[in-house]
Every structure is written in C-alpha cells, then in structure tokens.
Design an enzyme around this catalytic site. Structure first.
Site, mmCIF file in Angstrom:
data_model
loop_
_atom_site.group_PDB
_atom_site.id
_atom_site.type_symbol
_atom_site.label_atom_id
_atom_site.label_comp_id
_atom_site.label_asym_id
_atom_site.label_seq_id
_atom_site.Cartn_x
_atom_site.Cartn_y
_atom_site.Cartn_z
ATOM 1 N N LYS A 1 -11.064 11.373 -8.053
ATOM 2 C CA LYS A 1 -10.510 11.088 -9.379
ATOM 3 C C LYS A 1 -11.161 12.007 -10.427
ATOM 4 O O LYS A 1 -12.166 12.684 -10.138
ATOM 5 C CB LYS A 1 -10.738 9.603 -9.691
ATOM 6 C CG LYS A 1 -9.971 8.669 -8.739
ATOM 7 C CD LYS A 1 -10.203 7.198 -9.100
ATOM 8 C CE LYS A 1 -9.399 6.271 -8.206
ATOM 9 N NZ LYS A 1 -9.601 4.830 -8.581
ATOM 10 N N TYR B 1 0.562 4.363 -8.555
ATOM 11 C CA TYR B 1 0.009 3.031 -8.802
ATOM 12 C C TYR B 1 1.109 2.030 -9.164
ATOM 13 O O TYR B 1 0.892 1.138 -9.985
ATOM 14 C CB TYR B 1 -1.055 3.092 -9.890
ATOM 15 C CG TYR B 1 -2.423 3.552 -9.404
ATOM 16 C CD1 TYR B 1 -3.025 2.977 -8.282
ATOM 17 C CD2 TYR B 1 -3.134 4.528 -10.091
ATOM 18 C CE1 TYR B 1 -4.287 3.381 -7.846
ATOM 19 C CE2 TYR B 1 -4.398 4.943 -9.656
ATOM 20 C CZ TYR B 1 -4.968 4.358 -8.543
ATOM 21 O OH TYR B 1 -6.223 4.751 -8.122
ATOM 22 N N ASN C 1 -14.437 4.751 -10.819
ATOM 23 C CA ASN C 1 -14.919 4.526 -9.441
ATOM 24 C C ASN C 1 -14.663 5.693 -8.479
ATOM 25 O O ASN C 1 -14.699 5.531 -7.263
ATOM 26 C CB ASN C 1 -14.415 3.180 -8.906
ATOM 27 C CG ASN C 1 -12.910 3.125 -8.747
ATOM 28 O OD1 ASN C 1 -12.212 4.116 -8.983
ATOM 29 N ND2 ASN C 1 -12.407 1.977 -8.332
ATOM 30 N N HIS D 1 -10.040 7.507 -4.576
ATOM 31 C CA HIS D 1 -8.936 6.673 -4.076
ATOM 32 C C HIS D 1 -8.749 6.917 -2.589
ATOM 33 O O HIS D 1 -8.836 8.059 -2.134
ATOM 34 C CB HIS D 1 -7.620 7.030 -4.790
ATOM 35 C CG HIS D 1 -6.416 6.425 -4.123
ATOM 36 N ND1 HIS D 1 -6.020 5.121 -4.368
ATOM 37 C CD2 HIS D 1 -5.563 6.898 -3.178
ATOM 38 C CE1 HIS D 1 -4.971 4.842 -3.603
ATOM 39 N NE2 HIS D 1 -4.670 5.908 -2.875
ATOM 40 N N GLU E 1 1.976 7.574 0.153
ATOM 41 C CA GLU E 1 1.195 8.341 -0.822
ATOM 42 C C GLU E 1 1.102 9.823 -0.421
ATOM 43 O O GLU E 1 1.141 10.702 -1.276
ATOM 44 C CB GLU E 1 -0.203 7.728 -0.951
ATOM 45 C CG GLU E 1 -0.159 6.340 -1.603
ATOM 46 C CD GLU E 1 -1.495 5.612 -1.558
ATOM 47 O OE1 GLU E 1 -2.478 6.168 -1.000
ATOM 48 O OE2 GLU E 1 -1.564 4.488 -2.081
HETATM 49 P P1 DAT Z 1 -8.741 0.466 -4.853
HETATM 50 O O1 DAT Z 1 -8.859 1.710 -5.690
HETATM 51 O O2 DAT Z 1 -10.080 0.048 -4.303
HETATM 52 O O3 DAT Z 1 -7.662 0.539 -3.817
HETATM 53 P P2 DAT Z 1 -6.937 -1.229 -6.382
HETATM 54 O O4 DAT Z 1 -5.815 -0.602 -5.649
HETATM 55 O O5 DAT Z 1 -6.979 -2.726 -6.438
HETATM 56 O O6 DAT Z 1 -8.347 -0.728 -5.853
HETATM 57 O O7 DAT Z 1 -6.908 -0.721 -7.899
HETATM 58 C C1 DAT Z 1 -6.600 0.619 -8.182
HETATM 59 C C2 DAT Z 1 -7.516 1.114 -9.260
HETATM 60 O O8 DAT Z 1 -7.262 0.388 -10.474
HETATM 61 C C3 DAT Z 1 -9.008 0.897 -8.983
HETATM 62 O O9 DAT Z 1 -9.558 1.926 -8.192
HETATM 63 C C4 DAT Z 1 -9.563 0.851 -10.366
HETATM 64 C C5 DAT Z 1 -8.472 0.166 -11.163
HETATM 65 N N1 DAT Z 1 -8.691 -1.283 -11.262
HETATM 66 C C6 DAT Z 1 -8.458 -2.202 -10.300
HETATM 67 N N2 DAT Z 1 -8.785 -3.427 -10.711
HETATM 68 C C7 DAT Z 1 -9.237 -3.275 -11.985
HETATM 69 C C8 DAT Z 1 -9.738 -4.172 -12.969
HETATM 70 N N3 DAT Z 1 -9.806 -5.487 -12.738
HETATM 71 N N4 DAT Z 1 -10.120 -3.655 -14.166
HETATM 72 C C9 DAT Z 1 -10.043 -2.329 -14.413
HETATM 73 N N5 DAT Z 1 -9.573 -1.419 -13.521
HETATM 74 C C10 DAT Z 1 -9.178 -1.895 -12.323
HETATM 75 MG MG MG Z 2 -5.591 0.630 -4.020
#
Ligand code: DAT
Ligand code: MG
Length: 151
Positions: free
Chosen positions: A11, A51, A114, A117, A128
C-alpha cells in the site's frame, strides 16, 4: 496442497516508507513464486472495485483516500496454499493484534496504515488478479528451485 494465486499490494505507506522490497522479499523467501509485478497509482474507480465489499462501511472514504494517495506495488504470487500463507505472513488487519514476525506486527501500528493487502480467498485472488493485471502481464514460469520448495 493445490496451487493457489493471491494478489498482494504494498500500500502507499509501504512504498513511502521504503518497505516494498522487504515485504515482497518475505514472501519470496517463503517460497512463493512471483508471477506478476508493477508499480501503479490506483484510481478512484479501481479502488472502489477492489474494495467493493467495503464501499458502504464508515471507514471507506478514508480507505479510498489512503489507497489512492500514492504509488502501490502490485504483485501476483503463486504457490501451494498461497492465500493462507500470505494472510498469515501479513498478520491481522489491525496491526496491534498482529503477531510478531508478521509484516503488520513488525512494521505497523494502525488499521488505516497497515501496509499490505493480500487476497482473502482463492476466489478473491482470481477476481483481484484479473482486476489489476491483464493476461499478458502475468508470467507463470518454471523455477529451477521449485523441486526444493514443492514435493
Ligand atoms: P484485510 O486488509 O486484512 O483483508 P479487510 O478486508 O477487512 O482487511 O479491510 C480492508 C482494509 O480496510 C484494511 O486493510 C484496512 C481497512 N479497514 C478495515 N477495517 C477497518 C476499520 N474498522 N477501521 C478503519 N479501516 C479499516
Ligand atoms: Mg480484505
């Protein structure tokens, strides 16, 4: 174990912090095979498609602004159990809950920064990779070390 494919994104924070090589290197060292790689700036439209499952979440505007804020490294990896192996190597979504030895556990503190991805299922990996790469940008190849990594 069947051969799976996963999309990996370093990212914008990972690229800005100079961690792209380190993040991809961990996956390469594990034995995962790189089959596609490029540096791009994600458009709003691509961010929304990528997303799609999160577009209605309260954090989505911030997530989209973050993901489109600078270059990302886009990689496709292949290997036995690649999806789960990469998710484990990334660590939990919230870096404060990610274990030591994971990318997020070692280099990140906040969910909104974080670093990385990885696809969350084989089906997401397929979707994807097709979203980010054209077929001619993918290069499955015979690696001389494959027999030392796969039985
Ligand atoms: P991952 O990236 O571990 O697959 P995800 O698909 O649930 O997690 O979410 C995609 C991204 O969105 C994640 O990397 C960071 C952001 N995100 C997820 N939950 C969040 C939250 N509660 N607050 C802020 N950003 C969040
Ligand atoms: Mg995800």
């Amino acid at each position: 174990m069947t051969i799976e494919r996963s999309l990996v994104l370093v990212k914008p924070d990972g690229v800005q912090r100079g961690l792209s090589g380190r993040i991809l290197g961990r996956l390469e060292e594990r034995g995962l095979k790189l089959i596609g790689l490029k540096l791009i700036r994600i458009s709003d439209a691509l961010g929304r498609q990528h997303y799609a499952e999160h577009v209605d979440k309260p954090f989505f505007p911030g997530l989209l602004a973050y993901m489109t804020s600078g270059p990302v490294v886009v990689a496709a990896f292949e290997g036995p159990g690649a999806v789960g192996a990469i998710r484990n190597a990334m660590g939990a979504t919230n870096p404060l809950e990610a274990g030591p030895g994971t990318v997020r556990g070692d280099y990140a503190l906040e969910v909104g920064r974080n670093l990385v991805h990885g696809s969350d299922s084989v089906e997401s990996g397929r979707r994807e990779i097709a979203l980010f790469f054209s077929e001619d940008e993918l290069l499955p190849w015979d690696r001389d070390t494959d027999r030392w990594i796969y039985e």
